[in-house]
Scaffold this active site. Structure first.
Site, PDB file in Angstrom:
ATOM      1  N   GLU A 102       0.336  -1.310  -0.657  1.00 16.00           N
ATOM      2  CA  GLU A 102      -0.240  -0.029   0.181  1.00 16.00           C
ATOM      3  C   GLU A 102       1.516   0.806   0.393  1.00 16.00           C
ATOM      4  O   GLU A 102       1.240   1.373   0.957  1.00 16.00           O
ATOM      5  CB  GLU A 102      -1.339  -0.370   1.160  1.00 16.00           C
ATOM      6  CG  GLU A 102      -2.293   1.190   1.326  1.00 16.00           C
ATOM      7  CD  GLU A 102      -1.878   2.433   1.315  1.00 16.00           C
ATOM      8  OE1 GLU A 102      -2.119   2.730   0.245  1.00 16.00           O
ATOM      9  OE2 GLU A 102      -1.221   2.572   2.620  1.00 16.00           O
TER      10      GLU A 102
ATOM     11  N   CYS B 127      -2.233   8.596   3.166  1.00 11.26           N
ATOM     12  CA  CYS B 127      -2.151   8.209   1.782  1.00 11.26           C
ATOM     13  C   CYS B 127      -2.937   8.831   1.366  1.00 11.26           C
ATOM     14  O   CYS B 127      -3.434   8.297  -0.449  1.00 11.26           O
ATOM     15  CB  CYS B 127      -1.681   7.084   1.748  1.00 11.26           C
ATOM     16  SG  CYS B 127      -3.076   5.723   2.492  1.00 11.26           S
TER      17      CYS B 127
END
Length: 459
Positions: free
Chosen positions: A230, A264
């Protein structure tokens, strides 16, 4: 350096010092985790679920303690830290409730046998390398899923939240998790690479930058070990011609500034159609100018410091480079005087291709506003990125937005007229340079499971 010193980013003061362990000590910890896994994998799905419920309760019991430590280490607003721990407990609850069903044997009818069984087996010790921006959630997200699967779990946490990682290990054991099954490794990067290569480590997961992802994928690939990555992103939020601008401004500001702009899946590029551009920018800048930055422990603070001064300085460099290449600072954009790693809520306009504000991920409270000709052009600009984690669409026509999200938005997650970080029931992950693999929503517990095909002859 054989020690890690954590620093309060709001004050610049030292918090605690921790000793890094040697390669040999780390190896012994891996082997102890593997030994704990050998027993854990034999426990029923229901037994594992019950332990995870205990972990969730322990997280709630120690919520204030863990939340304060996270705020001290990385500068999160204390209310956000408390919410983060509550999310972690909710992940435990969701996984305990749904994990046994997701991992239950599946019956099939193969043509070459009387019956077939798909059985999900744990594969062993999973090594997680995690960042600092969500010191508890990033750990819980992969650890709880893998514990449900029956795997053992190792953690290398970011150095600046070492204390949070060790505190989570304590809470896990207080919740009833067997000793050594979840193990924190306070190690450097060289030892970390050796852990990836260790024959008892069967999978690796990383949350971090795309540069770090490439390195970890290469190291794991040498040993033919599966990975879940990720990575970074440059999420685009589209403000279409029919958007409710008051809603759009509120959602986009929250999407950019949540967690001090260090997420993020924060919105980072705000692509606004020509028809509503001027009005949106005026309201958007006014909202950013009203943000109160200060003590993350204060209830009336809107935004705390960034996690480290070096990260804050990197953001300033990206802003300066963008301005040199034609961007305009509408508000903010300058490091304030005083202690700590503070940076103001910043809006850049005249953002275009070739600028860091357009091409790269700015991991701080800086919003890049980009003008689009129309809705179609806005969608084109949104997908003009090497990243593909999340994004958003602001529009009064919900069905049209859903179609754009499903058919055209090249990302893993899309928020329509809202902003969110994660939900235990929905898959989390991206495409392109934002990585691969999925967590949450029942997907994460199968990423490091062996889907075993068992063929049974006719009775």
């Amino acid at each position: 350096m054989n020690q890690v010193t954590t620093i309060n980013p709001a004050t610049g003061e030292d918090l605690s010092t921790y000793d890094r362990i040697s390669a040999d000590e780390a190896k012994h910890k891996v082997e102890a985790c593997h030994a704990a896994f050998q027993e854990w994998k034999m426990r029923s799905l229901e037994d594992r679920a019950e332990v995870l419920r205990g972990v969730g309760k322990a997280l709630r019991d120690h919520k204030d303690e863990l939340a304060q430590l996270m705020t001290d280490e990385v500068g999160k607003l204390i209310k956000d830290s408390r919410d983060e721990v509550e999310l972690c407990a909710a992940i435990c609850d969701y996984t305990a409730e749904n994990g046994p069903k997701e991992l239950a044997d599946e019956k099939r009818e193969p043509g070459n046998a009387g019956r077939g069984i798909v059985h999900y087996s744990p594969i062993g010790v999973i090594y997680g390398i995690q960042p600092w921006n969500f010191p508890a959630y990033q750990v819980i997200r992969y650890a709880i899923a893998n514990l449900m699967t029956g795997n053992g779990v190792l953690l290398k946490h970011a150095a600046n939240c070492t204390g949070s990682g060790l505190k989570i290990a304590e809470i896990f054991e207080k919740g009833g998790l067997p000793e050594n099954l979840f193990t924190v490794l306070v190690i450097d990067h060289d030892v970390s690479d050796a852990i990836i290569a260790h024959n008892k480590v069967r999978g690796v997961t990383l949350t971090g930058s795309d540069g770090a992802g490439k390195h970890i994928a290469e190291e794991a690939g040498k040993a033919l070990k599966p990975t879940v990555l990720e990575l970074g992103s440059n999420d685009a939020y589209l403000v279409l011609e029919d958007a409710d601008l008051d809603v759009a401004v509120k959602v986009c500001a929250n999407a950019r500034l949540y967690n001090n702009g260090q997420t993020c899946i924060n919105g980072k590029r705000f692509i606004v159609t020509e028809a509503v551009y001027d009005e949106f920018v005026e309201k958007f800048v006014a909202r950013f100018e009203a943000v109160k930055t200060g003590d993350p422990n204060s209830d009336d603070t809107d935004m705390g410091p960034m996690a480290r001064t070096d990260l804050r300085d990197d953001v300033q460099k990206q802003v300066d480079q963008s301005v040199e290449k034609g961007a305009t600072i509408a508000c903010g954009g300058e490091i304030p005087d005083g202690p700590g790693a503070f940076y103001p809520a910043t809006v850049l306009t005249d953002v275009a291709k070739g600028q860091p504000a357009y091409d790269d991920e700015i991991f701080g409270p800086v919003a890049s506003v980009i003008r689009a000709k129309d809705d179609e052009d806005a969608m084109r600009i949104a997908n003009d990125s090497r990243y593909g984690l999340g994004g958003g669409i602001l529009s009064r026509n919900t069905e049209k937005a859903i179609e754009l999200a499903a058919q055209h938005f090249d990302t893993g997650m899309i928020f329509i007229n809202t902003f969110g970080v994660a939900d235990p029931s929905m898959p989390f992950g991206g495409v392109k340079n934002s990585g691969y693999g999925r967590e949450h929503g029942g997907f994460g517990i199968k990423e490091f499971a062996n889907a075993k095909a068992i063929f049974v002859g006719a009775d």
